[in-house]
Design an enzyme around this catalytic site. Sequence first.
Site, mmCIF file in Angstrom:
data_model
loop_
_atom_site.group_PDB
_atom_site.id
_atom_site.type_symbol
_atom_site.label_atom_id
_atom_site.label_comp_id
_atom_site.label_asym_id
_atom_site.label_seq_id
_atom_site.Cartn_x
_atom_site.Cartn_y
_atom_site.Cartn_z
ATOM 1 N N ARG A 250 0.726 -1.261 -0.090
ATOM 2 C CA ARG A 250 0.035 0.243 -0.086
ATOM 3 C C ARG A 250 0.504 0.549 -0.435
ATOM 4 O O ARG A 250 2.131 1.402 0.484
ATOM 5 C CB ARG A 250 -0.604 0.232 1.098
ATOM 6 C CG ARG A 250 -1.932 -1.066 1.022
ATOM 7 C CD ARG A 250 -2.990 -0.575 0.396
ATOM 8 N NE ARG A 250 -4.095 -1.584 0.269
ATOM 9 C CZ ARG A 250 -4.306 -2.512 -0.907
ATOM 10 N NH1 ARG A 250 -3.541 -3.174 -1.528
ATOM 11 N NH2 ARG A 250 -5.372 -2.991 -0.642
ATOM 12 N N GLU A 279 -3.559 8.073 -3.698
ATOM 13 C CA GLU A 279 -4.444 7.422 -5.723
ATOM 14 C C GLU A 279 -5.525 7.925 -5.670
ATOM 15 O O GLU A 279 -6.527 8.230 -5.098
ATOM 16 C CB GLU A 279 -4.277 5.715 -6.105
ATOM 17 C CG GLU A 279 -3.118 4.936 -5.255
ATOM 18 C CD GLU A 279 -3.322 3.441 -5.167
ATOM 19 O OE1 GLU A 279 -4.674 2.988 -5.149
ATOM 20 O OE2 GLU A 279 -2.157 2.533 -5.021
ATOM 21 N N HIS A 297 -1.478 0.877 -9.754
ATOM 22 C CA HIS A 297 -2.777 -0.177 -8.957
ATOM 23 C C HIS A 297 -2.974 -1.592 -9.277
ATOM 24 O O HIS A 297 -4.413 -1.868 -9.357
ATOM 25 C CB HIS A 297 -3.340 0.676 -7.415
ATOM 26 C CG HIS A 297 -3.400 -0.016 -7.131
ATOM 27 N ND1 HIS A 297 -3.872 0.417 -5.801
ATOM 28 C CD2 HIS A 297 -4.325 -1.664 -6.336
ATOM 29 C CE1 HIS A 297 -4.117 -0.734 -4.341
ATOM 30 N NE2 HIS A 297 -3.819 -1.543 -5.188
HETATM 31 O O1 LIG Z 1 -4.695 -3.988 -3.990
HETATM 32 C C1 LIG Z 1 -5.252 -4.941 -4.313
HETATM 33 C C2 LIG Z 1 -5.609 -5.657 -3.469
HETATM 34 O O2 LIG Z 1 -5.471 -5.219 -1.738
HETATM 35 O O3 LIG Z 1 -6.650 -6.274 -3.858
#
Ligand SMILES: O=CC(=O)O
Length: 333
Positions: A250, A279, A297
């Site tokens: 993250r 983001e 992401h």
């Molecule tokens: O980052 C993506 C997730 O946590 O599925």
Amino acid sequence: MATRNHLGNHDHRSKELPQVLVLEPPPIMKFNGDQFLNDFQLLKAWESPLPLDQFLSIHAQSVKALLTPGRYPLTRNILQLIPSLQLVVTTSAGLNHIDLPEFQRRGIDIASAGDVYSEDVADMAVGLLIDVLRKISAADRYVRKGLWDTKAEFPLGSKLCSKRVGIVGLGSIGQEVAKRLQASGCRIMYTSRNKKPFVSYPYYYNVLELAADSDVLIICCGLTEQTRHMINKDVMLALGKEGVVINIGRGAIIDEKELVQCLVQRELAGAGLDVFENEPHVPRELLTMDNVVLSPHRAVRTPESLTAMCEHVKGNLEAFFSNKPLLSPVMNI
Ligand SMILES: O=CC(=O)O
């Protein structure tokens, strides 16, 4: 007999099917539709013309299960609106959107993504690392700009084999990363909440010491109050001028301002980032850096993993509604 559902539509079967509340469409639904959940009555909040609190108040006393993609924050506020809730199934690998202590205190079960995405996320981490080291995206830009045919020589990349790779978080994603990079001849070491008895990689109690002994840090842990901004300037300086940071966890696990500063001041050699603090905002400075590889992401998003996640979600919901153990329960913290 036909009934009318909350939207006023006739609904012949909804009375008999277990209800599952969905606050926003998870990527698995965007990709596969929701046919895989046709044994459930999906209460899709985003399709209702009602404000969320009114929509929830209709189902407050009946809905037991919630399916979430991991963006909507699940806090005690939502629990006040749906006090009958007993299960949350999340389709995200990260759990930072859920107030876990509060949910667990109230005895609400949580089903996680388990290890469904781990291989894809690990591939992304390795892909970003090789891209940063061997400058693949930068080389692509160089060729497309027609620079190959000029005197502007493309710089050398750096070798992957024999790099000392520090993995931050040796859960199922971290273990997949380790497996891949060990096969590429890297030396693996790690830090994690606990030392893992089943691996022989050197364990570091503290991330600063891990960074000091590594060429590359790969962030594979979840975001918690303990890991927020864990990768700060001190850690990056310990990694050193030749060091590379890869983040598929993250964004907020890294102090992004300090990362940008370290890159601008060449205190780090490069970074590969699939996640960001705010983001979809990406710090402007990063956009012009050839030693930084950026990705929106996307680490978990392959058709294969989204399809596998459909089965996984279905399995968890079926288990819950038939009083069987969940496929991927989150243990009490
Ligand atoms: O980052 C993506 C997730 O946590 O599925």
